[in-house]
Design an enzyme around this catalytic site. Sequence first.
Site, PDB file in Angstrom:
ATOM      1  CB  SER A 111      -0.891   0.000   1.123  1.00 56.54           C
ATOM      2  OG  SER A 111      -1.917   0.948   1.175  1.00 56.54           O
ATOM      3  CG  HIS A 112       0.310   3.687   3.231  1.00 56.34           C
ATOM      4  ND1 HIS A 112      -0.618   2.622   3.486  1.00 56.34           N
ATOM      5  CD2 HIS A 112       0.684   3.726   4.539  1.00 56.34           C
ATOM      6  CE1 HIS A 112      -0.652   2.144   4.654  1.00 56.34           C
ATOM      7  NE2 HIS A 112       0.315   3.029   5.267  1.00 56.34           N
ATOM      8  CG  ASP A 275      -2.601   3.968  -1.538  1.00 54.89           C
ATOM      9  OD1 ASP A 275      -3.367   3.942  -2.602  1.00 54.89           O
ATOM     10  OD2 ASP A 275      -2.622   3.156  -0.761  1.00 54.89           O
ATOM     11  CG  ASP A 277      -2.718  -0.565  -2.494  1.00 56.47           C
ATOM     12  OD1 ASP A 277      -2.564   0.589  -2.130  1.00 56.47           O
ATOM     13  OD2 ASP A 277      -3.687  -1.209  -2.163  1.00 56.47           O
ATOM     14  CG  ASP A 279      -6.225   0.925  -1.280  1.00 54.58           C
ATOM     15  OD1 ASP A 279      -5.124   1.698  -1.232  1.00 54.58           O
ATOM     16  OD2 ASP A 279      -6.097  -0.156  -0.607  1.00 54.58           O
ATOM     17  NE  ARG A 280      -3.690   3.953   3.014  1.00 50.69           N
ATOM     18  CZ  ARG A 280      -3.481   4.187   4.213  1.00 50.69           C
ATOM     19  NH1 ARG A 280      -2.725   5.423   4.573  1.00 50.69           N
ATOM     20  NH2 ARG A 280      -3.463   3.116   5.034  1.00 50.69           N
ATOM     21  CE  LYS A 374      -7.662   2.179   1.888  1.00 49.48           C
ATOM     22  NZ  LYS A 374      -7.259   0.759   2.494  1.00 49.48           N
TER      23      LYS A 374
HETATM   24  C1  G16 Z   1      -5.281  -0.542   5.318  1.00 55.58           C
HETATM   25  C2  G16 Z   1      -6.625  -0.852   5.479  1.00 55.58           C
HETATM   26  C3  G16 Z   1      -7.558   0.106   6.040  1.00 55.58           C
HETATM   27  C4  G16 Z   1      -6.833   0.754   7.265  1.00 55.58           C
HETATM   28  C5  G16 Z   1      -5.514   0.954   7.255  1.00 55.58           C
HETATM   29  C6  G16 Z   1      -4.751   1.637   8.394  1.00 55.58           C
HETATM   30  O1  G16 Z   1      -5.334   0.345   4.540  1.00 55.58           O
HETATM   31  O2  G16 Z   1      -7.042  -1.445   4.280  1.00 55.58           O
HETATM   32  O3  G16 Z   1      -8.958  -0.479   6.294  1.00 55.58           O
HETATM   33  O4  G16 Z   1      -7.684   1.704   7.680  1.00 55.58           O
HETATM   34  O5  G16 Z   1      -4.755   0.128   6.752  1.00 55.58           O
HETATM   35  O6  G16 Z   1      -4.670   0.685   9.168  1.00 55.58           O
HETATM   36  P1  G16 Z   1      -3.619   0.688  10.461  1.00 55.58           P
HETATM   37  O7  G16 Z   1      -4.247   1.927  11.110  1.00 55.58           O
HETATM   38  O8  G16 Z   1      -3.839  -0.569  11.263  1.00 55.58           O
HETATM   39  O9  G16 Z   1      -2.272   1.106  10.151  1.00 55.58           O
HETATM   40  P2  G16 Z   1      -4.014   0.250   3.400  1.00 55.58           P
HETATM   41  O10 G16 Z   1      -4.294   1.407   2.041  1.00 55.58           O
HETATM   42  O11 G16 Z   1      -2.697   0.172   4.027  1.00 55.58           O
HETATM   43  O12 G16 Z   1      -4.121  -1.118   2.829  1.00 55.58           O
END
Ligand code: G16
Length: 541
Positions: A111-112, A275, A277, A279-280, A374
Amino acid sequence: MTTYKTTPYEGQKPGTSGLRKKVRVFQQPGYAENFIQAVFDVVEPAPGAVLVIGGDGRYHNRTVIQQAIRMAAANGYGQVLVGQGGILSTPAASNVIRQYKASGGLILSASHNPGGPDEDFGIKYNIANGGPAPESVTDAIYARTQTIDRYLALDTPDIDLDTLGTVEVGACRVTVLDPVADYADLMERLFDFATIRAAVAGGLTMAFDAMHAVTGPYATEILEKRLGFAPGTVRNGVPLEDFGGHHPDPNMVHAKELFDLMFSEAAPDFGAASDGDGDRNLIVGKHRFVTPSDSLAMLAANAHLAPGYAKGLAGIARSMPTSAAADRVAASLGIPAFETPTGWKFFGNLLDAGMATICGEESAGTGSDHVREKDGLWAVLLWLNILAVRKISVDALARKHWAKFGRNYYARHDYEALPTEQADALMAALKASLGALPGRKVGPLRVETADSFSYLDPVDGSTSANQGLRVLFEGGSRIVFRLSGTGTQGATLRVYLERYEPVGGDLDRETPEMLADLIAAADELAGITRHTGRTAPDVVT
Ligand code: G16
């Protein structure tokens, strides 16, 4: 086919969103294979089942994809659909799973988190509805990783991931597909492209920062080619394995260039970023930042202006740490509002059951029932659709929204890379103190209730406990404390701060000053400095 002997690795427990570790950890012999085999052992694909594989293009993507294809073929999948170049944004992968009725998909992304040989990698399994596997499945996968003793793979060469078309790998057909086309078509069905195009022709301008991550090709196709925004609207649009050395995290810290532009004289009307991937999302108007929590509320309040949502919403869901702004919209629309734990996987049942149409999280995620992830570009396009129909600026829309619903001032403070013992001790002490908090005065605030959030899924009746510690104050302000489930180094403490100003109150103030009492209260209640030695957060979003 070869059966490879292997032994379990410690710590292959999926977090908030799949297994995320340093690349070097994933490069250990059999590490990725163990996890992928554990997935296949748990889901037991029916003979001939279809599997989708895609990733965000980060370093190590191609290596794992090639191996995953050999393993899928050996484990009886009849077809693998893989994005060209190994690329599929997370929402696009979700769409491909749904559209081609696949049994599930492997999404390779952290992800990010940053990418490169010394940075992060991740693998996530999504189920047939296109969404992240629920906890019952991820728990079973983890259990399997602890006993695994073999994995299966064909002894076949790498396939050409860059050429569209179908090849055979053993008895399995592997189709390399265009990662953008199906997704862009879906967006065109949901949104009023003609009205947006007319607004662009009439002078609407924007800047989109793809952060050298997966959304570059998607944004270029949709924003520049299909909607007519000027060439160059998409910045940093070429996906790079290390994201150009940056964190592909669309927030004020890591998308600073876009931020600075949006607060300068040269600002276009609308700014957005996505981000690693895809989704953000980050939404920032000319001289107006919109928090992800507010964005969810504003999108929900106006979604009916887009063709895909003209019939109205069934319900709105948000994760617990996300501000309650969306709840006020739900109340005014007369539809239910749901509060789930952090993690998109918790929205899946509500979406499948038709109980919620739009979902969102403070962590810059918003989406709807069009897929089961998302979706960064979806949020950008819904914003554009709304702005084009209402012929209004982001700033004016935000002010009107707050004038009608009141304003939830909101910020998240992150304390990163803490020693795990310190973070655990802080949370344990705070949890132990919760019972004594109601009635206590902290500065000018008085605690109303305090608890450890537990979620009862209204669809399948499952319970998820220990999902964050909440301290709610009289008047609607609150602080939430949680440890991140997505980091790869030590522990990250997240402190979520929220203060509600009702209609007629102080709606046009700076967030830090409005949250000052809560920030002080957070330290007093949790002993952040005492436990960690830290006097300020590393990141404020
Ligand atoms: C993931 C989850 C999201 C979550 C985020 C933050 O996002 O898919 O639902 O809100 O992590 O999680 P944490 O607070 O546990 O770090 P992504 O975009 O990283 O896949």
